[in-house]
Design an enzyme around this catalytic site. Sequence first.
Site: not given
Length: 600
Positions: A122, A194, A265-266, A284, A430
């Site tokens: 990941y 994921k 996702e994203d 998210d 991050n």
Amino acid sequence: MSPQPHKLTAPDVPHPQFSHLPLSTSGPQECALIGAALLNSPYFNKGAAFPAEERQTFRLTGLLPQNVQTLEQQAKRAYQQYSTRQDDLAKNTFMTSLAEQNVVLYYKLIQDHLKEMFSIIYTPTEGDAIQNFSRLFRRPEGCFLNINDIDRVHDDLAQWGNPEDIDYIVVTDGEEILGIGDQGVGGILISIAKLVLTTLCAGIHPNRTLPVVLDCGTDNEDLLKDELYLGLKKPRARGKQYDEFVDSFVQSAHKLYPHAYIHFEDFGLANDRYRPEIACFNDDVQGTGCVTLAAIMAGLHVSKAKLGDMRMVIFGSGTAGTGIADQVRDAIAADSGKSKEAAAKQIWCVDKPGLLLKSQDHKLTHAQIPYARDDSDWEGKEHSDLLSVIKEVKPNVLIGTSTKPKSFTQEVITEMASHVERPIVLPLSNPTRLHEANPSDINEWSKGKALIATGSPFPPVKYEGKEYEVAECNNSTCFPGIGLGCVLSRAKLVSDKMLVAAVKALAAQSPALKDPDKGLLPDVINVREISVHIAKEVIKQAVDEGLAQEKDIPQDDEELEEWVREQMWDPEYRPLKLVDRETASRRARGDMRVAGSSKD
């Protein structure tokens, strides 16, 4: 958390009560493959671990070395091979190759070395793999849908099986990948990663998942100029065309696989509009919000404060920041009986222009509007920077999702600590270089008073000889368990109350509840046990709200827990039972997660 057996029975012994369940993971598995076809099936392949009797039955004699190995011996060999790879990206590529050969061995190896390998499979290494997708490409995995072929979306999705074959779908449009931005078609790898985490952390069956990328083009100039780039070489589509493409995917996926849970996702744009219609989840938004709220609830317990009295400042009011705000607001409302509007008044959001105010309405996103403050409340007060807001609000919780490094200055932390006995400070941006503050500085500036959790792993910090563990707000401790609960209950929707139930289950596992110097959140090493507890609470809430479609869900707590455990896939070799191919199920034929395979 004390170690305990994950399941009641061994993998070769049928469960005395739940072996009849379609997702039961104990007892022999039916298999219609023989010879090389069996060795080429990653789901059934055991390699040198096929026992003598199965080698005879499945015509493997002469196809394997003579010595029968155990899974543990195979994992030892695989780890030695892994360790010879020269860098992290090469290790990531090795693991991808292993997954394509032997699914059980792949997950067993990660499970044995979870702390070491998590960053390889990941973030951050998966981000490197995504950036290099078109250069490292060997064979396709997952479903590739492109915006130029919107009329083919339904048919392309239909290739992946029957209505009952898919439990969990992860889909991305590749625009906001792991903090590295627009990666176009390479986003398929985040969908795959994921899904690996859902299996690893919550036992979602790996042959019942589907990774999807929606190729809408890309605004990444490097990719557009790269002759090896495999995606659509055109600027990213937006507006009506984009909305129709996403909608076509959602409607087709739901029609073809009505019980599948859809995980967004994203994405570059929010997709909350589907929550009232289908069982879906945006990691998210809801994922980050849930795990952060769990850390906050554990911190409030340590500081002997109540959610209904909390004052929270969020620095960085993009998707992640407003997602956290929504989750906290909903929890306050559920906990105190306040309206969501009243609960939102306990949250102050700060972004580039400073505190969000209603007069900025034309600049505010839809997600920011509920948290914009009345201008009259701030007339004559400084509100253009974080420190000024901290001085005025006197928060007991400070969240960082700004990606602005070192923005939690010594002045900010000392000001906060001057009016709160145990300030809760969560710098979540991050990667590590973008963190709002280093935990050791926060600890020093607050004189050891701050309760800290971060977006990346950090070592323990010390103040005057006393050590404090820094928890990581890792979504992987939360989203897999929520997904497991929804999959097993066949939930129609994912309600706010189901998410709050998940948060409370995660917060209840906090080491800080027993020792305030321990982390606010449990370690990812214990994630499968955490997922059991989260799934159980999500299922109970779904049943209470009439959202669970699965029949005969146990009502007794202990029985429900065993029901959950029995349906969690484990990396263990189960005995194989040869069945006739003509009458075999798709699973027995090895056709699950194989596009274009014949239907029953």
